[in-house]
Design a protein around this motif. Structure first.
Motif, PDB file in Angstrom:
ATOM      1  N   HIS A  75       0.855  -1.117   0.055  1.00  0.00           N
ATOM      2  CA  HIS A  75      -0.078  -0.016   0.028  1.00  0.00           C
ATOM      3  C   HIS A  75       0.830   1.079   0.202  1.00  0.00           C
ATOM      4  O   HIS A  75       2.010   1.139   0.421  1.00  0.00           O
ATOM      5  CB  HIS A  75      -1.124   0.044   0.934  1.00  0.00           C
ATOM      6  CG  HIS A  75      -0.332  -0.030   2.587  1.00  0.00           C
ATOM      7  ND1 HIS A  75       0.063  -1.082   3.097  1.00  0.00           N
ATOM      8  CD2 HIS A  75      -0.304   1.136   3.612  1.00  0.00           C
ATOM      9  CE1 HIS A  75       0.529  -0.849   4.274  1.00  0.00           C
ATOM     10  NE2 HIS A  75       0.268   0.619   4.491  1.00  0.00           N
ATOM     11  N   HIS A  99      -0.219   7.155   5.694  1.00  0.00           N
ATOM     12  CA  HIS A  99      -0.469   5.718   5.149  1.00  0.00           C
ATOM     13  C   HIS A  99      -1.734   5.795   4.336  1.00  0.00           C
ATOM     14  O   HIS A  99      -2.725   6.381   4.909  1.00  0.00           O
ATOM     15  CB  HIS A  99      -0.499   4.837   6.390  1.00  0.00           C
ATOM     16  CG  HIS A  99       0.752   4.528   7.080  1.00  0.00           C
ATOM     17  ND1 HIS A  99       1.359   3.225   6.945  1.00  0.00           N
ATOM     18  CD2 HIS A  99       1.541   5.298   7.535  1.00  0.00           C
ATOM     19  CE1 HIS A  99       2.551   3.486   7.609  1.00  0.00           C
ATOM     20  NE2 HIS A  99       2.681   4.910   7.941  1.00  0.00           N
ATOM     21  N   HIS A 127       3.598  -2.453   6.861  1.00  0.00           N
ATOM     22  CA  HIS A 127       4.046  -0.955   6.733  1.00  0.00           C
ATOM     23  C   HIS A 127       5.639  -1.059   6.369  1.00  0.00           C
ATOM     24  O   HIS A 127       6.125  -0.139   6.758  1.00  0.00           O
ATOM     25  CB  HIS A 127       3.600  -0.212   7.690  1.00  0.00           C
ATOM     26  CG  HIS A 127       2.141  -0.291   8.175  1.00  0.00           C
ATOM     27  ND1 HIS A 127       1.107   0.367   7.217  1.00  0.00           N
ATOM     28  CD2 HIS A 127       1.417  -1.060   8.904  1.00  0.00           C
ATOM     29  CE1 HIS A 127       0.049   0.150   7.875  1.00  0.00           C
ATOM     30  NE2 HIS A 127       0.170  -1.046   8.796  1.00  0.00           N
TER      31      HIS A 127
HETATM   32 CU   LIG Z   1       1.454   1.781   6.064  1.00  0.00          CU
END
Ligand SMILES: [Cu+2]
Length: 144
Positions: A75, A99, A127
């Motif tokens: 992502h 994010h 992440h």
């Molecule tokens: Cu992230």
């Protein structure tokens, strides 16, 4: 028999311990060769008035929401006026490191008048940047 069990347990423990370094190095998600993240908008050097519409481009990989472990996906993370220094840990989360864990491919940000730098870095389900990191070049925009 008890002695055998003890020896066996020690053997298993030692083998597990010797495996640990390998596991520690392989926690990162691999990025396929040629994967690329880039800004569709704005263009480097653009002067913009009002909110800044930012469109994320991705080649050679797919977008998946945070928490979803799927090969060759990640992502987007938008880095504003900052630089990522640790590529082996979760990307920080604050005003400078945003994010898009829902799998979004665009956003609108309000930035103070002046020059700003923007960069995109893809992160995996945890992440964490991939191996090799998939990141755009840093662009500079001016907000009027
Ligand atoms: Cu992230």
């Amino acid at each position: 028999m008890k002695l055998f069990a003890l020896v066996f347990t020690i053997f298993i423990t030692v083998s597990m311990a010797s495996l640990t370094p390998t596991l520690a190095e392989s926690y990162k998600s691999m990025a396929p060769k040629g994967a690329e993240v880039y800004f569709i908008a704005p263009v480097d050097g653009a002067t913009i008035s009002g909110p800044v519409v930012i469109k994320f481009g991705l080649k050679g990989m797919g977008v998946a929401p945070a928490g979803v472990k799927k090969k060759n996906t990640g992502h987007h993370h938008l880095i504003i006026d900052a630089r990522l220094t640790d590529f082996n840990a979760s990307i920080p989360k604050d005003q400078n490191f945003r994010h898009f864990g829902g799998g979004q491919t665009q956003t609108t940000v309000k930035l103070a008048p002046g020059k700003h730098t923007l960069q995109l870095v893809l992160g995996d389900h945890n992440h964490i940047p991939h191996d090799k990191p998939v990141m755009s070049k840093t662009i500079t925009i001016t907000v009027k």
